[in-house]
Design an enzyme around this catalytic site. Structure first.
Site, short mmCIF file in Angstrom:
data_model
loop_
_atom_site.label_atom_id
_atom_site.label_comp_id
_atom_site.label_asym_id
_atom_site.label_seq_id
_atom_site.Cartn_x
_atom_site.Cartn_y
_atom_site.Cartn_z
N SER A 239 0.81 -1.21 0.00
CA SER A 239 0.00 0.00 0.00
C SER A 239 0.85 1.27 0.00
O SER A 239 1.58 1.49 -0.95
CB SER A 239 -0.98 -0.02 1.17
OG SER A 239 -2.01 0.89 0.93
N ASP A 429 -8.72 -6.15 -5.48
CA ASP A 429 -8.55 -4.87 -4.81
C ASP A 429 -8.93 -3.75 -5.76
O ASP A 429 -8.46 -3.71 -6.90
CB ASP A 429 -7.09 -4.70 -4.36
CG ASP A 429 -6.83 -3.37 -3.67
OD1 ASP A 429 -7.77 -2.82 -3.06
OD2 ASP A 429 -5.68 -2.91 -3.73
N HIS A 486 -6.61 -6.67 -1.38
CA HIS A 486 -5.52 -5.75 -1.10
C HIS A 486 -4.39 -6.41 -0.32
O HIS A 486 -3.22 -6.09 -0.50
CB HIS A 486 -6.08 -4.57 -0.30
CG HIS A 486 -5.15 -3.43 -0.13
ND1 HIS A 486 -4.95 -2.48 -1.10
CD2 HIS A 486 -4.35 -3.07 0.90
CE1 HIS A 486 -4.08 -1.58 -0.68
NE2 HIS A 486 -3.70 -1.92 0.54
#
Length: 509
Positions: A239, A429, A486
């Site tokens: 991320s 995601d 994710h």
């Protein structure tokens, strides 16, 4: 592609866009009429991270006591501790499950590093020796994103040696990355997790500060663990670590070139579902959403024509020398993401296959409860007056001017020097989707660009199952991971471990 609406309220679901652990996008307060993207209005342009971040953290069932770990009086800053820089202790937890190794067979360590050039910042870390070969195995560092979330989120829910069960016990993780490496988890930037400072001026606001802190820490770590100093070294994370990782890799490369200290034997870095090049990634939102059947073709066309161009212009005006311009780009570009959410409904945009349960899309409360226990803190060498800050809204807010800066720009020089780069992304995601990541990887200008672009997509097989699509040339690889959102190591732990092993061994394809 299946998508499931969240069962939480619209306001709560939208506030999750601020998810500090994983977010690639910032949630300004927006009102959107799906019939016409031109009616999208920024209700509160001045809205910033802290207030919305706090609401987001609550929706994840996390309740940190502080916005950041800042203490008024730190008695651990005595001369002997400050001089040695690192204060580390070996710890032992009771871990169930098996077959698992005895804790005596290898080392689990926790420690603090006194950061130089600060008023009183101390960085907390875990170090786990490899379960398989703790002498020759590579050293891997994991950086959790946010910005402002603690490394323990990955440690206990993704790829650490153990996980927390429902009855608050620890159980061995059969697919922990310590099966393939000696692994470091660091609470950073300052103020996150168990890391703390005596002065809020130590809170970082850009990647220069973040990467220098991490580089200085690694120098001291390898000085204290000299038997690992020559081992292969890899940087990993997900991320917002799509910013941290290239910045740290460039800092290590520079330090090695300039012979600043201990040579760090950096072989490569891997970014999972990261935010690295906003210009490519924000532009990809409507394309991904259309392919995922979250929006219609007419919605895609309207968003692409009315919202993408202003975003591109704003990003072009974003400069590290002007945090205001970068924050303005953040607000402008998030109209794209928010418009998709308004059309699609209350989806779980970290994994669009899943529904949220009650008011929660994820529940990380076990970690927070476990690390809040006095016996656990004592075992880790954490002082009684230091509380665990799972996600720091203050750190998040401080880094907002860094958000829209392109960190792809430093990667070509690393590729040319032979540093291996793996970009991977779970296919379900939305917020840091595989398409946006694939686009920036293909668009990156380096000597192997044309050959990488022409390379075929080949199956990535984990065990006996086709688990993804791989594209690679030379030191660069892109992997789309099937059946994952994710958090790839949480959704597909076996695949993620095999990915790490194969990549480090040069056998990914």
């Amino acid at each position: 592609m299946a998508s499931s609406p969240c069962s939480i309220s619209s306001a709560t679901c939208l506030s999750l866009t601020l998810f500090l652990l994983f977010s690639c996008s910032f949630s300004a307060a927006l009102r959107y009429q799906p019939s016409s993207p031109s009616q999208l209005k920024l209700v509160s342009p001045a809205a910033k991270g802290a207030g919305q971040a706090e609401r987001m953290i609550r929706s994840l069932n996390l309740f940190p006591k502080h916005e950041a770990n800042i203490v008024s009086n730190d008695t651990s800053g005595d001369d002997d501790v400050h001089q040695q820089r690192i204060s580390e202790k070996r710890f032992s937890f009771n871990v169930s499950g098996g077959p698992g190794p005895s804790i005596q067979q290898f080392g689990h360590y926790a420690g603090y590093y006194s950061l130089p050039d600060t008023k009183g910042a101390k960085m907390f870390y875990f170090f786990f020796e490899s379960r398989v070969n703790n002498t020759n195995a590579p050293v891997v560092i994991w950086l959790t994103g946010g910005p402002g979330c603690a490394s323990e989120l990955a440690l206990f829910y993704e790829n650490g040696p153990f996980k927390i069960t429902e009855d608050m016990a620890l159980q061995w993780n059969d697919y922990g990355w310590d099966q393939a490496s000696n692994i470091l988890y660091v609470d950073q930037p300052t103020g996150t997790g168990f890391s703390y400072t005596t002065d809020d001026s130590d809170i970082r606001h850009d990647e220069t500060g973040v990467s220098n802190d991490l580089y200085n820490f690694l120098q001291q770590f390898f000085k204290g663990h000299s038997k690992y100093a020559g081992n292969d070294f890899y940087i990993t994370g997900e991320s917002y670590a799509g910013h941290y990782i290239p910045a740290l890799a460039s800092r290590i490369f520079k330090g090695n070139q300039n012979k600043e200290g201990i040579h760090i034997n950096m072989k490569g870095f891997a970014i999972g579902n990261g935010l690295t090049d906003p210009a490519f990634q924000y532009k990809a939102y409507p394309e991904f959403a259309l392919a995922a059947k979250l929006i219609s073709q007419s919605d895609r066309d309207s968003i692409a024509s009315e919202l993408v161009p202003p975003c591109e212009s704003a990003i072009a005006g974003c400069s590290p020398q002007s945090e205001d311009s970068c924050e303005e780009a953040l607000y402008t570009c998030n109209q794209i993401f928010q418009s998709i959410l308004q059309i699609a409904g209350n989806i779980n945009y970290y994994d669009i296959r899943k529904q949220c349960e009650g008011q929660l899309c994820y529940d990380f409360s076990r970690m927070e409860n476990f690390l809040g226990e006095d016996t656990v803190k004592s075992a880790l060498g954490v002082k009684d007056d230091i509380d665990f800050v799972s996600c720091s809204s203050e750190v998040y807010d401080a880094m907002m001017g860094d958000w829209m800066i392109d960190y792809e720009t430093g990667i070509p020089a690393l590729l040319e020097s032979g540093v291996k780069v793996l970009i991977y992304a779970g296919e379900y995601d939305l917020i840091c989707n595989w398409l946006g990541n694939s686009n920036w990887v293909n668009g990156m200008k380096w000597s192997g660009q044309s050959k990488f672009q022409a390379a075929p997509n080949v199956p990535f097989v984990a065990g006996n199952a086709k688990s993804g699509e791989l594209k690679s040339y030379g030191p660069l690889a892109f992997l789309k991971v099937y059946n994952a959102g994710h958090m790839v190591p949480m959704d597909q732990p076996k695949v993620a471990l095999q990915m790490l092993q194969g990549w480090m061994q040069g056998k990914l394809a």
